[in-house]
Design a protein around this motif. Sequence first.
Motif, PDB file in Angstrom:
ATOM      1  N   UNK A 138       0.824  -1.203   0.000  1.00  0.00           N
ATOM      2  CA  UNK A 138       0.000   0.000   0.000  1.00  0.00           C
ATOM      3  C   UNK A 138       0.865   1.263   0.000  1.00  0.00           C
ATOM      4  N   UNK A 139       2.061   1.201   0.593  1.00  0.00           N
ATOM      5  CA  UNK A 139       2.935   2.362   0.643  1.00  0.00           C
ATOM      6  C   UNK A 139       3.914   2.424  -0.516  1.00  0.00           C
ATOM      7  N   UNK A 140       4.196   1.295  -1.124  1.00  0.00           N
ATOM      8  CA  UNK A 140       5.159   1.273  -2.222  1.00  0.00           C
ATOM      9  C   UNK A 140       6.559   1.572  -1.722  1.00  0.00           C
ATOM     10  N   UNK A 141       7.300   2.389  -2.483  1.00  0.00           N
ATOM     11  CA  UNK A 141       8.695   2.684  -2.141  1.00  0.00           C
ATOM     12  C   UNK A 141       8.838   3.527  -0.873  1.00  0.00           C
ATOM     13  N   UNK A 142       7.778   4.236  -0.482  1.00  0.00           N
ATOM     14  CA  UNK A 142       7.864   5.104   0.698  1.00  0.00           C
ATOM     15  C   UNK A 142       7.929   4.317   2.007  1.00  0.00           C
ATOM     16  N   UNK A 143       7.705   2.999   1.953  1.00  0.00           N
ATOM     17  CA  UNK A 143       7.729   2.184   3.170  1.00  0.00           C
ATOM     18  C   UNK A 143       9.087   2.294   3.879  1.00  0.00           C
ATOM     19  N   UNK A 144      10.148   2.553   3.125  1.00  0.00           N
ATOM     20  CA  UNK A 144      11.486   2.679   3.716  1.00  0.00           C
ATOM     21  C   UNK A 144      11.574   3.868   4.680  1.00  0.00           C
ATOM     22  N   UNK A 145      10.719   4.860   4.505  1.00  0.00           N
ATOM     23  CA  UNK A 145      10.777   6.056   5.340  1.00  0.00           C
ATOM     24  C   UNK A 145       9.941   5.948   6.616  1.00  0.00           C
ATOM     25  N   UNK A 146       9.182   4.869   6.782  1.00  0.00           N
ATOM     26  CA  UNK A 146       8.382   4.705   8.002  1.00  0.00           C
ATOM     27  C   UNK A 146       9.293   4.582   9.209  1.00  0.00           C
ATOM     28  N   UNK A 147       8.940   5.277  10.270  1.00  0.00           N
ATOM     29  CA  UNK A 147       9.699   5.203  11.517  1.00  0.00           C
ATOM     30  C   UNK A 147       8.727   4.894  12.645  1.00  0.00           C
ATOM     31  N   UNK A 148       9.178   4.099  13.627  1.00  0.00           N
ATOM     32  CA  UNK A 148       8.315   3.748  14.752  1.00  0.00           C
ATOM     33  C   UNK A 148       7.765   5.011  15.412  1.00  0.00           C
ATOM     34  N   UNK A 149       6.457   4.995  15.671  1.00  0.00           N
ATOM     35  CA  UNK A 149       5.816   6.131  16.322  1.00  0.00           C
ATOM     36  C   UNK A 149       5.464   7.272  15.386  1.00  0.00           C
ATOM     37  N   UNK A 150       5.743   7.126  14.091  1.00  0.00           N
ATOM     38  CA  UNK A 150       5.474   8.197  13.121  1.00  0.00           C
ATOM     39  C   UNK A 150       3.970   8.411  12.958  1.00  0.00           C
ATOM     40  N   UNK A 151       3.566   9.680  12.948  1.00  0.00           N
ATOM     41  CA  UNK A 151       2.173  10.024  12.677  1.00  0.00           C
ATOM     42  C   UNK A 151       1.953  10.032  11.173  1.00  0.00           C
ATOM     43  N   UNK A 152       0.912   9.325  10.726  1.00  0.00           N
ATOM     44  CA  UNK A 152       0.570   9.251   9.304  1.00  0.00           C
ATOM     45  C   UNK A 152      -0.916   9.549   9.142  1.00  0.00           C
ATOM     46  N   UNK A 153      -1.314   9.756   7.907  1.00  0.00           N
ATOM     47  CA  UNK A 153      -2.731   9.966   7.616  1.00  0.00           C
ATOM     48  C   UNK A 153      -3.186   8.821   6.730  1.00  0.00           C
ATOM     49  N   UNK A 154      -4.193   8.098   7.184  1.00  0.00           N
ATOM     50  CA  UNK A 154      -4.775   7.015   6.389  1.00  0.00           C
ATOM     51  C   UNK A 154      -5.938   7.591   5.604  1.00  0.00           C
ATOM     52  N   UNK A 155      -5.959   7.319   4.312  1.00  0.00           N
ATOM     53  CA  UNK A 155      -7.069   7.773   3.487  1.00  0.00           C
ATOM     54  C   UNK A 155      -8.009   6.597   3.261  1.00  0.00           C
ATOM     55  N   UNK A 156      -9.290   6.846   3.497  1.00  0.00           N
ATOM     56  CA  UNK A 156     -10.303   5.800   3.415  1.00  0.00           C
ATOM     57  C   UNK A 156     -11.306   6.141   2.326  1.00  0.00           C
ATOM     58  N   UNK A 157     -11.682   5.132   1.559  1.00  0.00           N
ATOM     59  CA  UNK A 157     -12.729   5.279   0.553  1.00  0.00           C
ATOM     60  C   UNK A 157     -13.819   4.285   0.914  1.00  0.00           C
ATOM     61  N   UNK A 158     -14.984   4.791   1.299  1.00  0.00           N
ATOM     62  CA  UNK A 158     -16.093   3.953   1.763  1.00  0.00           C
ATOM     63  C   UNK A 158     -15.640   3.050   2.909  1.00  0.00           C
ATOM     64  N   UNK A 159     -14.972   3.664   3.893  1.00  0.00           N
ATOM     65  CA  UNK A 159     -14.507   3.000   5.124  1.00  0.00           C
ATOM     66  C   UNK A 159     -13.390   1.981   4.908  1.00  0.00           C
ATOM     67  N   UNK A 160     -12.863   1.864   3.680  1.00  0.00           N
ATOM     68  CA  UNK A 160     -11.800   0.905   3.408  1.00  0.00           C
ATOM     69  C   UNK A 160     -10.496   1.671   3.192  1.00  0.00           C
ATOM     70  N   UNK A 161      -9.402   1.285   3.882  1.00  0.00           N
ATOM     71  CA  UNK A 161      -8.122   1.991   3.694  1.00  0.00           C
ATOM     72  C   UNK A 161      -7.646   1.885   2.247  1.00  0.00           C
ATOM     73  N   UNK A 162      -7.305   3.039   1.668  1.00  0.00           N
ATOM     74  CA  UNK A 162      -6.855   3.091   0.282  1.00  0.00           C
ATOM     75  C   UNK A 162      -5.374   3.454   0.214  1.00  0.00           C
ATOM     76  N   UNK A 163      -4.957   4.411   1.041  1.00  0.00           N
ATOM     77  CA  UNK A 163      -3.556   4.826   0.982  1.00  0.00           C
ATOM     78  C   UNK A 163      -3.104   5.395   2.322  1.00  0.00           C
ATOM     79  N   UNK A 164      -1.785   5.485   2.450  1.00  0.00           N
ATOM     80  CA  UNK A 164      -1.167   6.033   3.649  1.00  0.00           C
ATOM     81  C   UNK A 164      -0.300   7.214   3.227  1.00  0.00           C
ATOM     82  N   UNK A 165      -0.527   8.369   3.854  1.00  0.00           N
ATOM     83  CA  UNK A 165       0.281   9.553   3.566  1.00  0.00           C
ATOM     84  C   UNK A 165       1.287   9.748   4.690  1.00  0.00           C
TER      85      UNK A 165
END
Length: 187
Positions: A98-125
């Motif tokens: 779902x994150x693609x290449x950006x997964x490498x930048x995830x850090x423990x405790x990082x605040x992200x924004x989940x985008x939902x389409x009809x209550x289903x997670x579509x992407x992570x910002x």
Amino acid sequence: MKISGVDIRPGNIIEFEGGLWRAVKIQHTQPGKGGAYMQVEMKNLIDGRKTNNRFRSDERVERVRLDTKDFQFLFRDGDQLTFMDKETYEQITLSTDMLGDEVAFLQDGMDVILELHEEKPISVQLPDTIEATIVEADAVVKGQTASSSYKPAVLDNGVRVMVPPHIASGTRIVVDVYAREYVKRAD
């Protein structure tokens, strides 16, 4: 909401050919002849297909408004990522795809924004920039000027970026997550 084809930005979700697509990479081109256009690499959010398409400034595309919720990244287990809803403390597990290449930048405790389409997670910002430590940097070549030349460096998350010659191993820097570029030295 309809937007001009040249207003598409990385991370935007657009409706195209009957599906939901995320703009992954963009390149604005202004040829000497003809109108400007935006070359957009897109990924289908449902089946993961990728495509490239040109959007001219006079073309209108539907930018999909998704519901957004604040989540916190907790941990990674193989190719599964666990996030926690910051309001309800419910946990959700998503695939690294779902994150693609950006997964490498995830850090423990990082605040992200989940985008939902009809209550289903579509992407992570992710945040636009993060702080990272240089673990490996090439030596400066004598005669290089600081203003025009950059050298390759490897971050603590394994991502390669180009940095100015004065940046050495062990230095904390700010990196643009989506462009994968050096921004500045961390304070």
